[in-house]
Structures are given as C-alpha cells and as structure tokens.
Design an enzyme around this catalytic site. Structure first.
Site, PDB file in Angstrom:
ATOM      1  CD  GLU A   3      31.583  37.383  51.191  1.00  0.00           C
ATOM      2  OE1 GLU A   3      32.619  36.736  51.416  1.00  0.00           O
ATOM      3  OE2 GLU A   3      30.822  37.134  50.253  1.00  0.00           O
ATOM      4  CG  HIS A  53      28.592  64.583  36.787  1.00  0.00           C
ATOM      5  ND1 HIS A  53      28.302  65.907  36.538  1.00  0.00           N
ATOM      6  CD2 HIS A  53      29.947  64.494  36.789  1.00  0.00           C
ATOM      7  CE1 HIS A  53      29.431  66.583  36.369  1.00  0.00           C
ATOM      8  NE2 HIS A  53      30.455  65.741  36.532  1.00  0.00           N
ATOM      9  CE  LYS A  99      29.492  29.832  48.465  1.00  0.00           C
ATOM     10  NZ  LYS A  99      30.880  29.421  48.555  1.00  0.00           N
TER      11      LYS A  99
END
Ligand code: PA5
Length: 465
Positions: A291, A320, A434
C-alpha cells in the site's frame, strides 16, 4: 538490551558476483541522497502521514490503554478485534510473535490474558461459525476503523452489537470499545451518542502505520503482551534509524538496497521468517510495502506505476513449496529473511539408531539446530545461485526486539517513498475499492458511481465456462 541486526552480505558483489551483486561504490554514491532523505523525512516527522514516528513516546495514551486493558482482561474470556487491513494486521502480527503459540487453546489459568481473536473478513460461514466457539457475552469487542466507514468493519460491528444487545440489553455498551478517528467518520458520533469507551487513531497516522498506536496496543495489551517493552524497542529503533550515514542506518540501507534491486529488475520482494511466530510479521509487512510503495503517480503527478510485489513465505515450510522458484526461476526477487538467534525453548530430537541413514543422524540434535541449519542452508543455496537475499536477525523473540523490527521496517518504508519519489502514505487504489463497495450496496452519496458501474457492467462482454 540487545539490538536487532541487519546482515546484507548476500546482496553484495562479493557474495553474488558481478552480474547480480551490488557494489559498495553504488551504495557510497547514494550517501548524499541518503543524508538528504533522512533529513527531509525526519524534519517532517510531525507532519501528515508521518506522525507515527512519535508513537513510541505516547505516555498518556499508553497509560490509558493499559488501564482499560487491565479492566477488560479481568472481566472477559475473549478479546475480539473487528477491523481490517491496517486496523487488523498489526494485532495479528503481535499476537503470533509475542503470545504463546497456542494462546487461544490454552486453559484460562495458563494464559496471561483473554483469548485474542481478530475478525478481518466478512465470509458468512466463517463469521457464523465464530458464535460456536466464542460467547459474545464473555467477550469484549474492539471495533477498529480509522475512517469509521469501512463496510467490512461496520457490518461486523452491527452483527456483534446485535448479538450483545440480545443477551445483555443496554449493558452491552461496556463491552464495546471503539478505536477510530478523533473527529471524522461515522463511528465517532456513535461513540458520543452511545457512550462507548474509545481510543483515538492519532491524526496523521495511516492504518498500516498504526500498529504502535491504540490500534495495535490495546487488544494486545488485553491479551497480555508487554506493550511498554514493545514501545521501548521502537524508541531504540527510532534513535538508530535517524543516523544520516547510510552505512550506520539499517532502515536507510535496507531501503537503498531494495531500491537498487528494483531498478535492476527485482520486482518481487519476498519476506521469509525462519520462525513460526514471525509469520504474520511477513503478512503485516506485505501490506506496508504494497500500500505504501506501489503507486501510479510520482510526486510530480506523472504516471510511473512503481512498486515491488510483496510475497510472504515461511521457513522451513515454504522450502517445500516456493524455494524451487526462488533458486531456479527468474532473477526478479529479493528475499528478506527474519531470523531468531535464540528460541525460548530447546527441543531435542530423540535418538534412535535404526541402521537407516535418513533417521540415525538426526537423534541428539535439537529442533533449534535443525531450523537454524535449514535457514543457513537456504541462504547458502540462494546465494550460490546468485539470488539476492538479506536477513534481519532478532537476538531473541520478545516485545523489545519485535518493536525494533516493526519500527525499522516502517522507517525503511518512509525512506523508500523518497527514493521512488512517491507519496508512501496514501492508498488511492484501496479507496477506489471501498467506493465501489459503497456504490454497489446503495450507500447514500454514491449513486453516480453506481450508475457508472452498472453502465460498464451492461457493456461488458462476459466470458465464463
Ligand atoms: O492501511 C490502510 O490505510 C488500510 O489498509 C486501512 O487500514 C483499511 O482499509 C481499513 O481502514 P479503516 O481503518 O479506515 O477501517
């Protein structure tokens, strides 16, 4: 009290070779710019976006946080955080790093405080299931939203408020603590009207830089974390990262190394703790990096589209899963390891001589040795393959060293913003999402945006199988 260390040997030409390594002269050439960056950022540390710099010194707030935390810890079995993004990730990181690894599963008498839950999603199955494990009436709720308007947080606030009211009537109010802006947003008026107890997200402190404000401090203090030591560690890092000489300032050095790497095509930044407890610090940092430093515009308003893609990994687990990519894939990554010098427990691998070579050599070693050897082995393998990597080393895992680490990474992010010449303290991309949510769900004032979205949807060609 010991200091964290930053080992960047494996970023340098001496270890990585001419093609991939960074030369000392390149860093020396950044000395004047580094000095200017430190001066400029430090001179503006009381300005908007940067006030988190002073969070280690908030004596009065800290006293209030601790007092209310003690009260809540004495009364309730659970502390439930309702928040998302910067209003959740700090508490999650501190919970994993500094509480017992099975804190929430421990019996009451073995825990230093209530169980700590952080609800940062709105998945209906997940939220409904929560009521099967946590009784709202035995819990205090900390609703955290700086803007006081984030749909995910407000909707959960409504859910748990209703659940509490059904059980407790108006008494529910004493179980809701709201952390929000001092003036703006929809929560502050409700705090006043309903008389919720509350904390302030300080002005000039963005969500992702708020871990050392009441946002991160209050819930973790309820659960039993030593918030004094956390801030003392941060204060130490503050002193150390003000140094104007690049070679003496690990935040500046980290920023410069990442930036030089970015400029030579390393567009991915992996953070890989070799400590289960630090796994969520990597998640917290992922947000901080994404951000803060991924921006379309530079300060002059030109399109630059910069930003490293942050990836979180975990040693040894992801050896792994992702290590093959890091060692043999494209040369587009820098790996930052988080290493712990000394773990709290020493755990021996029991010996058993079976005649099987894959079994017999392990007995008598400790898991501590195994983890450290695997961390060293990964570093060696990456370095031999010419892959840039560096390590932050915490001498041991405690609130003081974690405070240093988080603060150092925040300062490094601020310095990086200067290197990229972007505003590290806004998040226009998050805001866009938003706004679209508000529009889709019919929030007043967002009608035009809804129209635009609906028109675009009508025009869109749909491909699905
Ligand atoms: O760092 C940020 O600014 C964001 O991640 C916010 O913290 C997040 O969107 C939640 O916002 P708020 O605290 O306003 O509810």
């Amino acid at each position: 009290m010991e200091s964290i260390a930053f080992d960047f040997s494996n970023m340098m030409v001496e270890q990585l070779g001419e093609e991939q390594g960074i030369r000392r002269e390149e860093i020396n050439a950044m000395a004047a710019r580094g000095r200017a960056i430190v001066q400029s950022v430090q001179n503006h540390r009381h300005g908007d976006g940067l006030r988190w710099f002073d969070l280690p010194y908030q004596k009065e707030t800290l006293a209030e946080v601790k007092a209310l935390a003690r009260q809540m810890a004495g009364r309730y079995h659970n502390c439930v955080v309702i928040g998302i993004g910067g209003s959740a990730l700090g508490a999650i990181a501190l919970r994993s790093a500094l509480l017992h690894p099975w804190h929430n599963q421990l019996p009451d008498e073995k825990r230093p405080g209530p169980r700590l839950f952080v609800l940062d999603n709105v998945d209906p199955d997940w939220l409904s299931g929560f009521f099967d494990v946590v009784a709202p009436e035995e819990s205090c709720f900390n609703v955290i939203s700086k803007s006081g308007s984030t749909a995910e947080t407000i909707s959960q606030f409504l859910l748990f408020r209703q659940a509490l009211r059904e059980r407790l009537g108006d008494h529910y109010i004493k179980q809701m603590i709201v952390t929000t802006d001092a003036k703006g947003g929809s929560l502050r008026p409700l705090v006043r009207r309903e008389t919720f107890r509350s904390f302030v997200v300080p002005e000039g402190v963005g969500g992702r830089f708020s871990v050392l404000s009441p946002v991160g401090l209050f819930p973790t203090a309820v659960a039993g974390i030593d918030v004094d030591a956390l801030l003392a560690g941060a204060a130490r890092a503050d002193q150390e990262t003000r140094h104007e000489e690049i070679w003496q300032n690990r935040a500046l050095l980290y920023a410069v190394l990442q930036w030089l790497s970015y400029r030579r095509g390393k567009r991915i930044s992996v953070m890989m703790p070799y400590s289960q407890a630090l796994r969520d610090v990597a998640a917290w940092y992922r947000q901080l990096l994404a951000e803060s430093l991924a921006k379309r515009k530079n300060r002059a308003g030109e399109d630059v589209f910069v930003g490293q893609t942050p990836v979180k990994a975990l040693g040894v687990t992801d050896q792994h899963s992702q290590m093959q990519l890091y060692i043999d894939g494209p040369f587009d990554k820098v790996v930052t390891f988080l290493r712990v010098g000394s773990f709290h427990k020493e755990l021996t691998i029991p010996p058993w001589q079976t005649g099987q070579s894959a079994v017999d050599y392990l007995g008598g070693h400790s898991f501590n040795e195994l983890l450290q050897a695997e961390g060293d082995a990964t570093t060696i393998a990456l370095t031999e393959a010419g892959r840039a990597n560096a390590s932050f080393i915490l001498p041991e895992l405690n609130a003081y060293t974690v405070g240093q680490l988080l603060y150092t990474l925040e300062v490094a992010t601020a310095y990086s913003g200067e290197l990229y010449d972007i505003n590290a303290f806004d998040q226009p991309g998050v805001e866009a999402g938003k706004v679209a949510t508000y529009a889709l769900l019919g929030r007043a004032g967002y009608e035009n945006r809804r129209q635009e979205i609906e028109t675009a949807r009508r025009r869109a060609t749909r491909f699905a199988v």
